[in-house]
Design a protein around this motif. Structure first.
Motif, short mmCIF file in Angstrom:
data_model
loop_
_atom_site.label_atom_id
_atom_site.label_comp_id
_atom_site.label_asym_id
_atom_site.label_seq_id
_atom_site.Cartn_x
_atom_site.Cartn_y
_atom_site.Cartn_z
N ARG A 177 0.81 -1.22 0.00
CA ARG A 177 0.00 0.00 0.00
C ARG A 177 0.84 1.27 0.00
O ARG A 177 0.32 2.36 0.16
N GLU A 178 2.14 1.11 -0.19
CA GLU A 178 3.06 2.25 -0.17
C GLU A 178 2.49 3.48 -0.90
O GLU A 178 2.59 4.58 -0.44
N GLY A 179 1.91 3.24 -2.07
CA GLY A 179 1.41 4.38 -2.85
C GLY A 179 -0.04 4.69 -2.57
O GLY A 179 -0.58 5.63 -3.12
N GLY A 180 -0.68 3.90 -1.71
CA GLY A 180 -2.13 4.01 -1.59
C GLY A 180 -2.64 4.79 -0.41
O GLY A 180 -3.66 4.47 0.16
N PHE A 181 -1.92 5.86 -0.03
CA PHE A 181 -2.34 6.63 1.14
C PHE A 181 -3.38 7.68 0.85
O PHE A 181 -4.06 8.17 1.73
N GLY A 182 -3.46 8.10 -0.40
CA GLY A 182 -4.32 9.23 -0.74
C GLY A 182 -5.76 9.01 -0.35
O GLY A 182 -6.36 9.83 0.34
N VAL A 183 -6.31 7.86 -0.75
CA VAL A 183 -7.75 7.63 -0.53
C VAL A 183 -8.09 7.54 0.96
O VAL A 183 -9.03 8.20 1.42
N PRO A 184 -7.34 6.74 1.77
CA PRO A 184 -7.67 6.75 3.20
C PRO A 184 -7.52 8.11 3.86
O PRO A 184 -8.32 8.47 4.74
N LEU A 185 -6.53 8.88 3.43
CA LEU A 185 -6.37 10.23 4.01
C LEU A 185 -7.58 11.10 3.67
O LEU A 185 -8.10 11.81 4.53
N ILE A 186 -8.01 11.02 2.43
CA ILE A 186 -9.14 11.85 2.01
C ILE A 186 -10.38 11.49 2.84
O ILE A 186 -11.07 12.35 3.37
N ARG A 187 -10.62 10.17 3.00
CA ARG A 187 -11.82 9.76 3.74
C ARG A 187 -11.76 10.15 5.21
O ARG A 187 -12.76 10.47 5.81
N ALA A 188 -10.54 10.07 5.79
CA ALA A 188 -10.45 10.38 7.22
C ALA A 188 -10.52 11.87 7.49
O ALA A 188 -11.11 12.30 8.48
N LEU A 189 -9.95 12.67 6.60
CA LEU A 189 -9.82 14.10 6.89
C LEU A 189 -11.02 14.90 6.41
O LEU A 189 -11.18 16.05 6.80
N ALA A 190 -11.86 14.30 5.58
CA ALA A 190 -13.06 15.00 5.12
C ALA A 190 -14.25 14.49 5.93
O ALA A 190 -14.45 13.29 6.08
N GLN A 191 -15.00 15.44 6.45
CA GLN A 191 -16.17 15.07 7.25
C GLN A 191 -17.31 14.66 6.31
O GLN A 191 -18.10 13.79 6.63
N GLU A 192 -17.36 15.29 5.15
CA GLU A 192 -18.33 14.92 4.12
C GLU A 192 -17.60 14.92 2.80
O GLU A 192 -16.73 15.78 2.57
N ALA A 193 -17.94 13.99 1.92
CA ALA A 193 -17.33 13.95 0.60
C ALA A 193 -18.42 13.61 -0.41
O ALA A 193 -19.17 12.66 -0.22
N ARG A 194 -18.50 14.42 -1.45
CA ARG A 194 -19.53 14.18 -2.46
C ARG A 194 -18.88 14.25 -3.82
O ARG A 194 -18.12 15.18 -4.11
N TYR A 195 -19.14 13.25 -4.65
CA TYR A 195 -18.53 13.19 -5.97
C TYR A 195 -19.60 13.14 -7.03
O TYR A 195 -20.64 12.49 -6.84
N ALA A 196 -19.37 13.80 -8.15
CA ALA A 196 -20.27 13.68 -9.30
C ALA A 196 -19.45 13.73 -10.58
O ALA A 196 -18.43 14.43 -10.65
N ARG A 197 -19.87 12.95 -11.56
CA ARG A 197 -19.31 13.04 -12.91
C ARG A 197 -20.38 13.72 -13.75
O ARG A 197 -21.49 13.23 -13.85
#
Lengths: 113, 143
Positions: free
Chosen positions: B104-124
């Motif tokens: 997971r050496e390169g895979g820190f971005g997603v867990p950091l985003i989920r932990a540090l954001a209280q709400e996250a909303r995505y749309a395409r």
């Protein structure tokens, strides 16, 4: 961002990182830092008290350096993270991979254990 | 929605320095608005994780890489909005790397985003844009 050799005591090599370990900081310092860890004659303590920010490229750099140390049969310990940096380490469970301690006494106790 | 002004930043290219410039501008702006140090630190980290990911992985040719970041305070909460025309990527649903997994050496971005954001909303959007809206978490983080 810079890497400093703080001391080359018999018990461990002491390195210091100073500056923001953001993407640019990690890129700037990675080669020099990894070379210091790779060339260490024994265990390595890395004082990160001078690092106010660490992003994921910075964390990746610490993990690969830690692995370089492990492959050479040595340990690398991160010492004295500032609170925002400790928070990030805890979010990514960094201490599953590299020991993180509050001060040098705790690091030396860990090496002696 | 109680918008109190916003800071809009445009990033181009894949250089880490580009992201650093955006982080510094966002930090200055948030500090000037009186945000707590932990909120500023988390916002900086989220900008690094999301923007670097968009610029480095979202585009086939690095010369096309571009992202727009808007920082605002809405109802007293720090909101980060990211827009880009790169490949569709939803960090709110991407798989998390396993804890303690050496790969997971390169895979820190997603867990950091989920932990540090209280709400996250995505749309395409139908016209091919990724829109990501993150509310920066305040107070003590839950593990």
């Amino acid at each position: 961002m810079e890497v400093m050799v703080i001391g080359t005591g018999a018990d461990a090599l002491r390195l210091g990182l100073k500056g923001r370990l953001d993407a640019a900081g990690a890129e700037a310092v990675e080669a020099a830092f990894t070379a210091q860890v790779a060339g260490a004659p024994g265990d390595v303590l890395v004082d990160i008290a001078g690092v106010p920010f660490a992003g994921s490229l910075g964390i990746r750099m610490l993990i690969s350096a830690g692995r370089v140390a492990t492959r050479r049969g040595r340990r690398m310990i991160l010492v004295a993270p500032q609170p925002p940096v400790a928070e990030v380490f805890s979010v990514v469970a960094l201490d599953d991979l590299i020991p993180v301690v509050a001060d040098e006494a705790a690091a030396l106790a860990l090496l002696a254990a | 929605m109680n918008a109190q002004g916003a800071l809009r930043l445009c990033l181009a290219g894949t250089a880490a320095a580009e992201v650093g410039r955006a982080q510094a501008a966002a930090a200055d702006w948030l500090q000037a608005q009186g945000c707590a140090a932990a909120v500023v630190a988390r916002a900086e980290l989220l900008i690094e994780e999301v923007a670097l990911n968009i610029l480095r992985h979202g585009f086939a040719a690095t010369r096309d890489a571009a992202a727009e970041v808007t920082v605002s305070l809405q109802g007293g909460r720090c909101v980060l909005e990211f827009a880009d025309r790169g490949v569709a990527f939803d960090p709110t649903r991407a798989a998390l790397p396993a804890r303690g997994d050496p790969a997971r050496e390169g895979g820190f971005g997603v867990p950091l985003i989920r932990a540090l954001a209280q709400e996250a909303r995505y749309a395409r959007t139908p016209d091919g844009r990724n829109l990501l809206r993150l509310v920066v978490a305040e107070g003590v983080l839950r593990p």
